[in-house]
Design a protein around this motif. Structure first.
Motif: not given
Length: 301
Positions: A155-174, A213-220
């Motif tokens: 499901h983290a693959l849904a973040w690919r475009r925002d990561i590639a374009r903006y270097g950001v991950v957006r999600a609820v309840h981080g 968490s989504a926040r830790e996934k982002t850091a990883t």
């Protein structure tokens, strides 16, 4: 004697049918079964030509989940069935597949369900659908195995475009935790259940090695990709607006309830199902992210 002659001497290959072969778990399961050279792997697909373009290993068989006649033909002679459906608004798909399996006398049905069915507070349309599917399978009289994964790491693959374009991950309840599982582990469990012994009547709760968490996934992902990433926690209202662009309201409500249950800690428990089913430990999110790194750096426009 060559390999083909050796197989012929051993008799016909066991026939395993995969319903949902073009999905994440179906593809991985098909690849694992085909790699053994031991099984006749039949992949049910509504559009064999389109599926062929995906390069799926196995024999493509045209069948419609909404067409009982095509399913009865496809399941004739099957030794096992992996049953994966993906539309909670079409419960007749499971009905038709199980009716066809019963008519064919399929010796074993391995059903992909969800861990949420065990949560008494989970009462959304998706979870009710999965509960009904499990009840239907048990009532069918067919030998069964249930696979109940937690959220897929993919499901983290849904973040690919925002990561590639903006270097950001957006999600609820981080900071909310989910014991997400690598779909490769689900596929391994499916293969063991479909081909091994001792799995009949078993239920496997499939999770990763620990909740994350989504926040830790982002850091990883930041560490794995070698670039700074920012986590941006969005409101549930904003998430609902985004979901509405692609989903009917009943599924938006289901995702909302799911996010709220995760926020309350309902998805953090770790289970032993991967090891019980496969004999190996579940893969970590870091291992999954390392393997999938190219998907985050080469994103289609």
């Amino acid at each position: 004697m060559n390999a083909a002659g050796s197989r012929a001497a051993q008799g016909p290959l066991r026939r395993i049918v995969l319903a949902g072969a073009t999905g994440t778990v179906g593809r991985l399961t098909a690849a694992r079964l085909a790699a053994t050279g031991t099984y006749d792997v039949a992949l049910l697909t509504r559009d064999p030509a389109k599926a062929a373009a995906l390069g799926l290993p196995g024999r493509l068989v045209g069948a419609e989940f909404a067409s009982p006649a095509t399913l009865r033909t496809a399941l004739r002679g099957a030794d096992a069935l992996l049953l994966v459906t993906n539309d909670p608004l079409r419960p007749e798909h499971d009905v038709n597949l199980l009716d066809a399996a019963a008519a064919a006398g399929t010796p074993h049905v391995v059903k992909l369900s969800a861990q949420a069915v065990t949560d008494p507070d989970a009462d959304d349309v998706i979870t009710r659908w999965q509960r009904a599917n499990e009840e239907r399978l048990r009532a069918s009289g067919l030998p069964w195995t249930l696979l109940r994964p937690r959220s897929f790491m993919t499901h983290a693959l849904a973040w690919r475009r925002d990561i590639a374009r903006y270097g950001v991950v957006r999600a609820v309840h981080g900071d909310s935790l989910n014991a997400a599982v690598d779909p490769a582990d689900i596929a391994d469990a499916a293969v063991h259940a479909l081909t091994g012994s001792g799995h009949l009547g078993r239920t496997y709760a499939l999770t990763g090695p620990r909740a994350i968490s989504a926040r830790e996934k982002t850091a990883t992902l930041s560490e794995v990709l070698g670039r700074p990433l920012v986590f941006d926690e969005i409101s549930l209202d904003r998430a609902r607006e985004e979901w509405r662009r692609r989903l009917p309201e009943v599924l938006v409500e289901a995702l909302t309830l799911s996010a709220e249950r995760q926020h309350r800690g309902a998805k953090a428990a770790v289970a032993s199902g991967v090891r019980d089913a496969t004999g190996h430990a579940p893969r970590s999110f870091r291992a999954w992210a390392t393997e999938q790194a190219p998907a985050f750096t080469h994103v289609p426009a």
